[in-house]
Design an enzyme around this catalytic site. Structure first.
Site, PDB file in Angstrom:
ATOM      1  N   GLN A 275       0.150  -0.579   7.968  1.00  0.00           N
ATOM      2  CA  GLN A 275      -0.259  -1.131   6.676  1.00  0.00           C
ATOM      3  C   GLN A 275       0.721  -0.707   5.590  1.00  0.00           C
ATOM      4  O   GLN A 275       1.006   0.475   5.458  1.00  0.00           O
ATOM      5  CB  GLN A 275      -1.661  -0.623   6.350  1.00  0.00           C
ATOM      6  N   GLY A 276       1.242  -1.665   4.823  1.00  0.00           N
ATOM      7  CA  GLY A 276       2.137  -1.362   3.712  1.00  0.00           C
ATOM      8  C   GLY A 276       1.514  -1.802   2.403  1.00  0.00           C
ATOM      9  O   GLY A 276       1.856  -2.853   1.858  1.00  0.00           O
TER      10      GLY A 276
ATOM     11  N   SER B 124       0.044   0.943  -0.125  1.00  0.00           N
ATOM     12  CA  SER B 124       0.274   1.953  -1.162  1.00  0.00           C
ATOM     13  C   SER B 124       1.747   2.026  -1.550  1.00  0.00           C
ATOM     14  O   SER B 124       2.634   1.767  -0.741  1.00  0.00           O
ATOM     15  CB  SER B 124      -0.162   3.332  -0.666  1.00  0.00           C
TER      16      SER B 124
ATOM     17  N   SER C 245       0.486   4.733   7.773  1.00  0.00           N
ATOM     18  CA  SER C 245       0.103   5.313   9.059  1.00  0.00           C
ATOM     19  C   SER C 245       0.741   4.505  10.180  1.00  0.00           C
ATOM     20  O   SER C 245       0.756   3.281  10.135  1.00  0.00           O
ATOM     21  CB  SER C 245      -1.425   5.286   9.226  1.00  0.00           C
TER      22      SER C 245
ATOM     23  N   GLU D 217     -12.350  -2.495   6.394  1.00  0.00           N
ATOM     24  CA  GLU D 217     -11.718  -1.192   6.552  1.00  0.00           C
ATOM     25  C   GLU D 217     -12.705  -0.088   6.221  1.00  0.00           C
ATOM     26  O   GLU D 217     -12.817   0.907   6.917  1.00  0.00           O
ATOM     27  CB  GLU D 217     -10.498  -1.082   5.646  1.00  0.00           C
TER      28      GLU D 217
ATOM     29  N   ASN E   8     -12.684   8.498  -1.893  1.00  0.00           N
ATOM     30  CA  ASN E   8     -14.138   8.483  -2.064  1.00  0.00           C
ATOM     31  C   ASN E   8     -14.542   8.458  -3.538  1.00  0.00           C
ATOM     32  O   ASN E   8     -15.635   8.012  -3.873  1.00  0.00           O
ATOM     33  CB  ASN E   8     -14.763   9.670  -1.325  1.00  0.00           C
ATOM     34  N   GLU E   9     -13.639   8.917  -4.420  1.00  0.00           N
ATOM     35  CA  GLU E   9     -13.933   8.812  -5.853  1.00  0.00           C
ATOM     36  C   GLU E   9     -13.991   7.334  -6.246  1.00  0.00           C
ATOM     37  O   GLU E   9     -14.884   6.898  -6.979  1.00  0.00           O
ATOM     38  CB  GLU E   9     -12.873   9.544  -6.684  1.00  0.00           C
TER      39      GLU E   9
END
Lengths: 332, 390
Positions: free
Chosen positions: B126-127, B129, B161, B244, B373-374
């Site tokens: 996955q690209g 970020s 990742s 996801e 999670n924020e």
């Protein structure tokens, strides 16, 4: 495998919810404190929609349904803050009387003509609403008895929650009718299950009330509910109820399921109460914190659910007690 | 209606699944998929799964699946993780990209990419970020300017990742230089061997190099590699973000298996003389209860989805729950192990070859990736509870 409630089950839940919203307002609850603890006309109205007859067989005029059909209506009892022993009566006493070979009493209880409460084993030492009950289902030395109100001796044990009128109850088994065939273990599991369902309802009520409050209360020129510190606490309550509910429903299904053993049933019920107690504890803490000082007052209605939450969290075994039972079943 | 027993059909499916997995389980544990050798070993395992028809059971048979319904898929996942077979190097593609290809891909894209993904021929990373676009994903700066029938990409992606050795990368890039935030983005599929693409492994907290940053320097790809419409990248990407966070990425099976391993660890330590106090015992049991809560909540959700409902922002509830459950579970294991917790796999006294420490370090990434999670708690507050945004 299918884990979704039917349209009929939804409708029954909604009927109970609407009835309670209409007849059991916070004002009505407070008014009951000055009387005998009852909300005028409520018991009969709930009997009319069949809530008291869910777990009774057809032979005594019941609806012959199962715990899974009653679990969400009892959640609504918690949500509304009902000050009467509905869970004890409809969820535990009615089926125990029917299973215990007392069709006459079971019929009167299923119809809502009499009011019953229960006193069982370790978790149910203090009997709710014993002063107004016509009949108690009590456990003595591993047996269940139907005990009429005329033969009991009461020692009041006042609760923090004015809606919960608790007593220790003494009676002579010679004056009681043995409920032969009613399993005290099942009765106790039902009591735990329906306490867990009410915890869930109380937690949801606290969450709804708090979401509404922080959406309207302004500080520094904007709603306090727009601050992340507040949002995150309320999200945590929502997560807690979201993941407690399926375990409570699962336990309701387990009690009646032929495929579950006694041990499975007990473990499922204990898992349900452990997570429901934790959820309502968190809901109480967060609701009060996010309301601030107004929540700390006796006039404001939040206190009705805070106190019910504190009480139900530990009634019929607190989270530690039930986690301990799960530990034993897991061999840890 | 509620019936929590498995029908004979599902029981038979469970047996079939379990038998195949145990018959085909590799003799030896594979190396970490985040090492070059381990990556290829895991690719071979993908091929074994594919040849047996078990790499993507929920997909249509025409793309290499076996048309499983959601319940069968959950049962498969329970069996998969309890059987102790290797993890899935294809997970990013299968759980994050494939749903988007099914939803938005052209017939040509589906026919080309899906079977190759199912077979492990193409492993995806996955690209999304970028150095300045993490939680604030809409701040993406990597640009792809159209030049005839090609896009010319310039910029940088990071925290990818499996990015170091993946064959393909699914990216979100800015195709309209004048547009801001969520507008003017395009979802683009980029082969890792495209000229002008360079990648550099980033040493992860656990010391393994599979994590990567990716640099684009006039990297050219065909406009046919856009997934969904040009300029619609945000909407296309968000449709998969739900998968996801929720069901697709983390089925209950792996946590049920982990909680059971934790229970076994506690009982083994206890019988070998370790003292487990009541607080620690509570934690072990709580991990087990939470995995059951996640399991039944998932069945509850799956039943709803099978009746045609869609998973919306509630996916955020699941993401917070599983990531924090996993972290607590592994933190409990570390407390059980006490002074042996820090031991590396080759230390003589290490327990379970250091797997708990590895699991703990990996679990620490759960509350960060797939949207911190924020951010998830903000989504829950605003979109599930309806609290004011500002």
């Amino acid at each position: 495998m299918r884990f979704s409630f039917s349209a009929e089950q939804d409708m029954f839940r909604d009927t109970v919810r609407d009835l309670l919203a209409d007849r059991c307002s916070p004002g009505a609850i407070r008014a009951s404190w000055d009387e005998d603890g009852r909300v005028a006309g409520l018991w009969a109205a709930l009997g009319e929609v069949g809530l008291t007859a869910v777990l009774a067989p057809e032979s005594v005029g019941g609806l012959a349904m199962k715990e899974i059909d009653l679990v969400r209506p009892i959640e609504e009892v918690g949500y509304a803050g009902v000050p009467e022993p509905l869970a004890e009566h409809a969820g535990v006493a009615v089926p125990a009387l029917a299973e215990g070979g007392s069709p006459g009493l079971a019929e009167a209880a299923a119809a809502g003509e009499i009011t019953c409460s229960i006193g069982l084993g370790a978790g149910g030492r203090y009997v709710l609403a014993a002063e107004i009950a016509d009949l108690l289902v009590m456990e003595r030395s591993g047996e269940l008895y139907a005990v009429p109100s005329g033969v009991i001796t009461l020692t009041p044990q006042p609760s923090v929650d004015q809606s919960r009128r608790l007593c220790e109850v003494d009676f002579d088994v010679a004056d009681a009718t043995p409920l032969v065939g009613a399993d005290p273990g099942v009765a106790s599991d039902r009591a735990v299950l329906f306490a867990a369902a009410q915890c869930l309802g109380v937690a949801r009520r606290l969450l709804d009330a708090t979401v509404e409050y922080v959406g309207t209360r302004h500080q520094f020129g904007k709603p306090v509910g727009s601050y992340q510190a507040v949002k995150h606490q309320l999200s945590d309550v929502r997560i807690a109820t979201e993941f407690a509910a399926p375990l409570v429903y699962r336990a309701a299904w387990s009690i009646a399921a032929e495929s579950t053993t006694t041990l499975d049933r007990r473990r499922d019920v204990s898992m349900a109460k452990a997570v429901a107690s934790d959820a309502v504890d968190r809901a109480c803490r967060v609701a009060l914190q996010c309301h601030g000082a107004i929540g700390y007052t006796i006039e404001y209605d939040l206190q009705l659910w805070l106190k019910r939450g504190w009480a139900l969290s530990s009634a019929w075994g607190d989270a530690r007690f039930h986690r301990d039972r799960v530990s034993e079943s897991l061999g840890i | 209606m509620i019936d929590l027993d498995l029908s004979p059909r599902y029981e038979a499916f469970r047996d079939e699944c379990r038998t195949w997995l145990l018959d085909n389980k590799p003799d030896r544990a594979l190396e970490s998929m985040d090492t070059p050798g381990g990556f290829e070993q895991h690719r071979e395992w993908e091929r074994v799964l594919f040849d047996g028809g078990w790499s993507v059971p929920a997909w249509p048979a025409v793309y290499g699946g076996r048309d499983c319904d959601l319940m069968e898929w959950l049962i498969y996942e329970e069996e998969y993780w309890s059987s102790g077979v290797p993890g899935r190097v294809s997970a990013n593609g299968v759980s994050l990209l494939a749903p988007t290809i099914f939803n938005f891909g052209t017939t040509e894209q589906r026919d080309h990419f899906l079977p190759r993904m199912a077979a492990g021929t193409d492993i995806w990373a996955q690209g999304w970020s970028e150095p300045d676009a993490g939680s604030d994903l809409a701040a993406i700066k990597t640009r792809a300017i159209r030049d005839g029938d090609q896009f010319v990409i310039n910029g940088q992606k990071t925290w990818c990742s499996r990015g170091a050795w993946a064959d393909w990368i699914f990216c979100i890039v800015r195709t309209d230089a004048d547009a801001e935030r969520h507008r003017g983005l395009t979802y683009l599929l980029v082969p890792a061997d495209a000229p002008g693409l360079e990648r550099r492994p980033i040493g992860r907290l656990d010391g393994e190099p599979g994590f990567a940053e990716i640099f684009f320097d006039d990297c050219r790809v065909s406009v046919d590699n856009a997934l969904g419409e040009e300029g619609q990248g945000w909407a296309v990407a968000m449709a998969a973000a739900g998968s996801e966070r929720g069901l697709n990425l983390r089925s209950p099976g792996r946590f049920m298996a982990a909680a059971e391993r934790l229970r076994v660890l506690a009982t083994e330590l206890q019988s070998s003389g370790d003292r487990i106090d009541c607080r620690l015992r509570d934690e072990v049991t709580d991990a087990w209860i939470r995995s059951e809560a996640y399991r039944w909540q998932t069945y509850f959700t799956a039943s709803r989805l099978m009746e045609g409902d869609e998973l919306g922002s509630e996916a955020s509830l699941m993401k917070v729950f599983w990531s924090e459950m996993d972290l607590e579970l592994h933190a409990t294991a570390m407390r059980l192990l006490g002074d042996r917790g820090e031991l590396a796999p080759d230390a003589p006294d290490s327990v379970d070859r250091g797997a708990w420490l590895d699991g703990y370090v990996f679990a620490l990434s759960g509350p960060i990736y797939a949207g911190t999670n924020e951010i998830q708690r903000n989504i829950i507050a605003e979109r599930v509870l309806g609290l004011p945004r500002r």
